[in-house]
Design a protein around this motif. Sequence first.
Motif, PDB file in Angstrom:
ATOM      1  N   SER A 160     -17.855 -75.589   8.854  1.00  0.00           N
ATOM      2  CA  SER A 160     -17.099 -76.709   9.409  1.00  0.00           C
ATOM      3  C   SER A 160     -16.471 -77.517   8.276  1.00  0.00           C
ATOM      4  CB  SER A 160     -18.021 -77.599  10.243  1.00  0.00           C
ATOM      5  OG  SER A 160     -19.062 -78.130   9.449  1.00  0.00           O
ATOM      6  N   ASP A 161     -15.363 -78.094   8.554  1.00  0.00           N
ATOM      7  CA  ASP A 161     -14.580 -78.897   7.613  1.00  0.00           C
ATOM      8  C   ASP A 161     -13.683 -78.056   6.709  1.00  0.00           C
ATOM      9  OD1 ASP A 161     -14.636 -81.571   8.085  1.00  0.00           O
ATOM     10  OD2 ASP A 161     -15.691 -82.123   6.258  1.00  0.00           O
ATOM     11  N   LEU A 162     -13.812 -76.730   6.776  1.00  0.00           N
ATOM     12  CA  LEU A 162     -12.979 -75.871   5.922  1.00  0.00           C
ATOM     13  C   LEU A 162     -11.676 -75.534   6.645  1.00  0.00           C
ATOM     14  CD1 LEU A 162     -15.668 -73.446   4.422  1.00  0.00           C
ATOM     15  CD2 LEU A 162     -14.838 -75.623   3.535  1.00  0.00           C
ATOM     16  N   HIS A 163     -10.884 -76.562   6.911  1.00  0.00           N
ATOM     17  CA  HIS A 163      -9.660 -76.368   7.698  1.00  0.00           C
ATOM     18  C   HIS A 163      -8.614 -75.548   6.948  1.00  0.00           C
ATOM     19  CE1 HIS A 163     -11.357 -79.325  10.391  1.00  0.00           C
ATOM     20  NE2 HIS A 163     -11.389 -80.229   9.436  1.00  0.00           N
ATOM     21  N   SER A 164      -8.603 -75.613   5.633  1.00  0.00           N
ATOM     22  CA  SER A 164      -7.564 -74.953   4.843  1.00  0.00           C
ATOM     23  C   SER A 164      -8.003 -73.625   4.257  1.00  0.00           C
ATOM     24  CB  SER A 164      -7.100 -75.875   3.701  1.00  0.00           C
ATOM     25  OG  SER A 164      -6.635 -77.113   4.193  1.00  0.00           O
ATOM     26  N   LEU A 165      -9.213 -73.172   4.572  1.00  0.00           N
ATOM     27  CA  LEU A 165      -9.728 -71.947   3.970  1.00  0.00           C
ATOM     28  C   LEU A 165      -8.880 -70.756   4.398  1.00  0.00           C
ATOM     29  CD1 LEU A 165     -12.015 -70.873   2.162  1.00  0.00           C
ATOM     30  CD2 LEU A 165     -13.291 -70.353   4.261  1.00  0.00           C
ATOM     31  N   GLN A 166      -8.474 -69.944   3.411  1.00  0.00           N
ATOM     32  CA  GLN A 166      -7.642 -68.773   3.660  1.00  0.00           C
ATOM     33  C   GLN A 166      -8.329 -67.464   3.279  1.00  0.00           C
ATOM     34  OE1 GLN A 166      -3.962 -69.402   1.570  1.00  0.00           O
ATOM     35  NE2 GLN A 166      -3.488 -71.297   2.656  1.00  0.00           N
ATOM     36  N   ARG A 167      -9.179 -67.488   2.268  1.00  0.00           N
ATOM     37  CA  ARG A 167      -9.827 -66.262   1.784  1.00  0.00           C
ATOM     38  C   ARG A 167     -11.331 -66.510   1.669  1.00  0.00           C
ATOM     39  NH1 ARG A 167      -5.819 -62.926  -0.413  1.00  0.00           N
ATOM     40  NH2 ARG A 167      -7.377 -61.701  -1.524  1.00  0.00           N
ATOM     41  N   LEU A 168     -12.114 -65.604   2.298  1.00  0.00           N
ATOM     42  CA  LEU A 168     -13.569 -65.723   2.295  1.00  0.00           C
ATOM     43  C   LEU A 168     -14.168 -64.369   1.920  1.00  0.00           C
ATOM     44  CD1 LEU A 168     -16.218 -67.206   2.861  1.00  0.00           C
ATOM     45  CD2 LEU A 168     -15.937 -66.639   5.288  1.00  0.00           C
ATOM     46  N   TYR A 169     -14.992 -64.367   0.889  1.00  0.00           N
ATOM     47  CA  TYR A 169     -15.630 -63.146   0.381  1.00  0.00           C
ATOM     48  C   TYR A 169     -17.122 -63.204   0.694  1.00  0.00           C
ATOM     49  CZ  TYR A 169     -11.314 -62.477  -2.298  1.00  0.00           C
ATOM     50  OH  TYR A 169      -9.996 -62.301  -2.672  1.00  0.00           O
ATOM     51  N   LEU A 170     -17.581 -62.308   1.586  1.00  0.00           N
ATOM     52  CA  LEU A 170     -18.991 -62.235   1.966  1.00  0.00           C
ATOM     53  C   LEU A 170     -19.558 -60.845   1.725  1.00  0.00           C
ATOM     54  CD1 LEU A 170     -18.927 -64.279   5.296  1.00  0.00           C
ATOM     55  CD2 LEU A 170     -20.213 -64.874   3.241  1.00  0.00           C
TER      56      LEU A 170
END
Length: 503
Positions: A160-170
Amino acid sequence: MHPSASLLMTVIGGSGCPLAPAALLLSLCVGLPSSVSSCSSSCLCASDIISCSGRYLSALPSDVPSYATRLDLSHNAITVLPVDWISQPLGRLVSLVLSRNDISEIEVNVFTLTPRLHHLDLSSNRLTALNSSIFTGLKELKELLLFGNQIAQINPGAFSDLHSLQRLYLSGNRLVAFPLGLYWEPGGPHNLSFLDVSYNRLPKVPIQSLLSLSQRGEIYVQENPLVCDCAFLALLQYWMWKQYRPLVDFIGGYPCRGDSGLGSECCPEVAPDVSLEEQTYQIEPGRWLRLSCPGLVSAATTSPVVFWVTPRTVVNSSSDDPNSHLVVFPNGTLDIQSALLEDSGVYMCVTARRHKYDPSDFLEVRVTVGNLSTTSTNGLARRSSAEHFNTAFTTLASCVVSIILVLLYLYLTPCRCRESRSGGSRGCGGRAIIVCSDPREVESGHRRSNGKRVAFLEPQVENCATGVPKTPGVNFGHVTTEGILKNGSRTVGQSLADPANIA
């Protein structure tokens, strides 16, 4: 020390002032606290870049300068990220690197003092779970690296709060369920365009959701123990037909490789030799339309796994939504009931097929919903406008070419003019236009304003190589100048058309 501070200390020291008042005067003049202008002894500072990498730190340095834009704390022995890990806000920090540590716990609201972060690297640590609200305050974060941890659980609200997140590495974690909540939880990263969950422990993925999400960005699921069933085979064939980069680049990391034999089991009624041509339909709003799956025999006796990717959603035969006007029958046929204007677009039938399809094959169906008469009128208007434009352009081009040809005829001579032996210039080329007055008026020295005469003379045509006339011309030696023209008639001298004067 600040440059202005050094200069001021030099001046004060040279004047013999005491050091204590000098320090007070320095703090008043410069107006900066010492913590702002200093660099931690355990770090290296290069302008606004602070590097504390490989210093065997077990705790975060608290005296980080507030002007830092990049802070590198990788390759240390940090185990916990507490709330008070820094003593002052870092309002200019855009990149924070905490990789290659032993971080196993991140307290809530730990990043509220770094609201401008764009890049956060927490890779290669010992995180096992992502609790809710641990990334609170990072509304401008665009890239989050969490690969190489031991994450097995992602609690609701973790992103939550990551409105601008574009790339996520899991990748490289222990996830056993696809983190689908990323895309629909309130306050989550709804603009996510890159997700990497490769090298986890996923036994299956939500096929219907991936068909929709893959239209928005790249999703990497290779090197997971995925079960190769009919639905997953249909997904892979669809991605291959679309040349989806996460599959094309890592084709060796997916199951169902080669001839798995599932094509005949999943869909035995697929017509392998059917000609796939472009299909286009046009209906009025409120009407019904039935679409058959391209390449699939409509009279199939079995119930294949068929998905339809529509302009707004993805549906299949197992979808149970009584309010939906899109219905997929067990044989793969799609019914559009009471068509809406929003239903216009491209429809794609996704199913496991017996043979591979070339990317040039037409597997999509184009549907246009609208008033047929209005659409026909608009089409005629567009064609009429195009025809008018073509006619005008052709006319303009013809005029330009005509003007160019006239100019070439008037001014472009086929050979150079040669001077005669008498020194005069002998013309060869275009027609000569002579404007003169009455010869007798010229001789008498009087000229009337209305006495101008015009004569069009055809000069002799020379052979450009020898200078000898090709054909005999008019012999002007027997014609007096005064008898050429007088008041528009040949009353004086002999006529040019007189046979006696023609050589």
